[in-house]
Each structure stands twice: as structure tokens, then as C-alpha cells.
Scaffold this active site. Structure first.
Site, PDB file in Angstrom:
ATOM      1  N   HIS A 114      -7.336   1.920   0.601  1.00 25.17           N
ATOM      2  CA  HIS A 114      -7.181   3.166  -0.152  1.00 25.17           C
ATOM      3  C   HIS A 114      -7.618   4.333   0.726  1.00 25.17           C
ATOM      4  O   HIS A 114      -8.681   4.270   1.362  1.00 25.17           O
ATOM      5  CB  HIS A 114      -8.030   3.130  -1.430  1.00 25.17           C
ATOM      6  CG  HIS A 114      -7.798   4.311  -2.312  1.00 25.17           C
ATOM      7  ND1 HIS A 114      -6.652   4.454  -3.070  1.00 25.17           N
ATOM      8  CD2 HIS A 114      -8.539   5.423  -2.533  1.00 25.17           C
ATOM      9  CE1 HIS A 114      -6.713   5.594  -3.738  1.00 25.17           C
ATOM     10  NE2 HIS A 114      -7.840   6.195  -3.418  1.00 25.17           N
ATOM     11  N   ASP A 155      -7.762   0.076  -7.732  1.00 31.00           N
ATOM     12  CA  ASP A 155      -8.829   0.564  -6.849  1.00 31.00           C
ATOM     13  C   ASP A 155     -10.237   0.281  -7.352  1.00 31.00           C
ATOM     14  O   ASP A 155     -11.173   1.002  -7.026  1.00 31.00           O
ATOM     15  CB  ASP A 155      -8.666   2.071  -6.604  1.00 31.00           C
ATOM     16  CG  ASP A 155      -7.312   2.426  -6.044  1.00 31.00           C
ATOM     17  OD1 ASP A 155      -6.792   1.654  -5.232  1.00 31.00           O
ATOM     18  OD2 ASP A 155      -6.765   3.476  -6.432  1.00 31.00           O
ATOM     19  N   GLU A 184      -6.994   4.533   9.608  1.00 30.91           N
ATOM     20  CA  GLU A 184      -6.431   3.293   9.065  1.00 30.91           C
ATOM     21  C   GLU A 184      -5.956   2.370  10.189  1.00 30.91           C
ATOM     22  O   GLU A 184      -6.254   1.174  10.195  1.00 30.91           O
ATOM     23  CB  GLU A 184      -5.268   3.613   8.135  1.00 30.91           C
ATOM     24  CG  GLU A 184      -5.673   4.331   6.859  1.00 30.91           C
ATOM     25  CD  GLU A 184      -4.473   4.859   6.081  1.00 30.91           C
ATOM     26  OE1 GLU A 184      -4.694   5.389   4.976  1.00 30.91           O
ATOM     27  OE2 GLU A 184      -3.334   4.750   6.562  1.00 30.91           O
TER      28      GLU A 184
END
EC number: 2.1.2.2
Length: 199
Positions: A114, A155, A184
Site C-alpha cells: 500500500h 488494508d 516500492e
């Protein structure tokens, strides 16, 4: 075509779920193609026009599209996963909620990335630019990425790791998104390695 090496017990198998461009999927596939311990065997997408399917095909990884019925109603996706027997299912920009039956059959084997510091800015609708806009609108001093196990709520699964960066002065959604993508690409493969090799 998947190599016969997938049948070796020493090689850990990953299935990636993605809905869009697939830059993280590409990074993961390319990174582990240079190892003999982990291999991405399949990429699944709920979006038949998603560039990630072409990326997977170009990198000689099985690329499969599925619709809502196959995912939630007929258990076709679940049955495919049972046949594949992945060691880890990786959600990399995948926008649908994982069905309960898949979560039940693969406990602690499904992870999600996320693009914010959960529990802040998580939940339905909180993806991509929406997340970064919310971070900037609320004048947060820092943001980052969260890796977590997937449960039956968006999440909210058990946290695996977080990486934090400061929000710069004069930051825009575009600049923040670029910096988060870089974060990421740097850390996703490390988290996967830790889970599969250093478990």
C-alpha cells in the site's frame, strides 16, 4: 512457457495479481529471474487491457485474465491457484478485494503493498494518486509504503514492514508518486526475499 525448474522443491513460486501498468510486477519478475531460489510463475489480472499482461508475456511468464465471476462466484481463480501451489501471492497494484475462499486456502501467503503509512490513508478508494493527494491535503510531514498480509478488509491485515520518507516542501502529487514508486521498486523484492528465503 514456465521452465521445468518450477517443479523443484528448492524454488519458491510467486503468483502476482495486478490491475494496471505493472511496474512493480516487472521489477519483481526481472529481479527474481536472476536467482535460483524464487520464480514468478504467473501474473493474474482482472483488467484485460492492463499493460501488466503484455509485460508478463514479454518476460515469458504465464499471463492470465479473469472476470468477476471467475474470481468471486465460480472459484475458477481459486482452483487455478490450488493447481499452481504458490508459496506467495503478491498483490502489486491489484484493486479488487480478495475473496474469502482464497484467503482461507492461502493463510499468511497473500501480501499487499500500500502506497502510504497504514493505518492512515487505507481502505476502499485509497489507491494511486488518491492516496498521495490525501497525504498532501492533510499536510503530512512524512509518508511511505506499507507491506501487509491480506485479510477480509481493505488494508487491515497484519503489518510486515513499512518504509518512511519525508514529504518535501512544494511536493506535488506527481513528484510524490514518483518517489513512492522508487521506494516500492527498492523494497518490494527485499520483503519477498525475507518472507520466502529467510522465513
Amino acid at each position: 512457457m514456465v521452465s521445468e525448474s518450477n517443479n523443484s522443491p528448492s524454488i519458491k513460486k510467486i503468483v502476482i495479481f495486478a490491475s494496471g501498468q505493472g511496474s512493480n510486477a516487472k521489477r519483481i519478475i526481472e529481479y527474481f529471474s536472476n536467482t535460483n531460489q524464487i520464480e514468478v510463475t504467473h501474473v493474474f489480472s482482472n483488467n484485460i487491457k492492463a499493460p501488466v499482461l503484455r509485460t508478463a508475456h514479454d518476460l515469458e511468464v504465464n499471463a492470465l485474465h479473469f472476470d468477476r465471476s471467475a474470481f468471486y462466484d465460480t472459484h475458477e481463480v481459486l482452483n487455478l491457484l490450488k493447481d499452481i501451489e504458490p508459496d506467495l501471492i503478491v498483490l502489486a497494484g491489484f484493486l479488487w478485494m480478495m475473496p474469502k475462499n482464497i484467503i482461507k486456502n492461502f493463510p499468511n501467503k497473500i501480501i499487499n503493498l500500500h502506497p502510504a503509512l497504514l493505518p492512515k490513508y487505507g481502505g476502499k478508494g485509497m489507491y494511486g494518486a488518491n492516496v498521495h493527494k490525501a497525504v498532501l491535503d492533510n499536510k503530512e510531514a512524512e509518508t511511505g509504503i506499507s507491506f501487509h498480509y491480506v485479510n477480509e478488509k481493505y488494508d487491515e491485515g497484519k503489518m510486515i514492514a513499512q518504509e518512511i520518507i519525508p514529504v518535501n516542501e512544494n511536493e506535488t502529487v506527481a513528484t510524490l508518486q514518483k518517489r513512492i514508486h522508487e521506494l516500492e521498486h527498492k523494497h518490494f523484492v527485499k520483503v519477498i526475499e525475507d518472507l520466502l528465503i529467510n522465513e
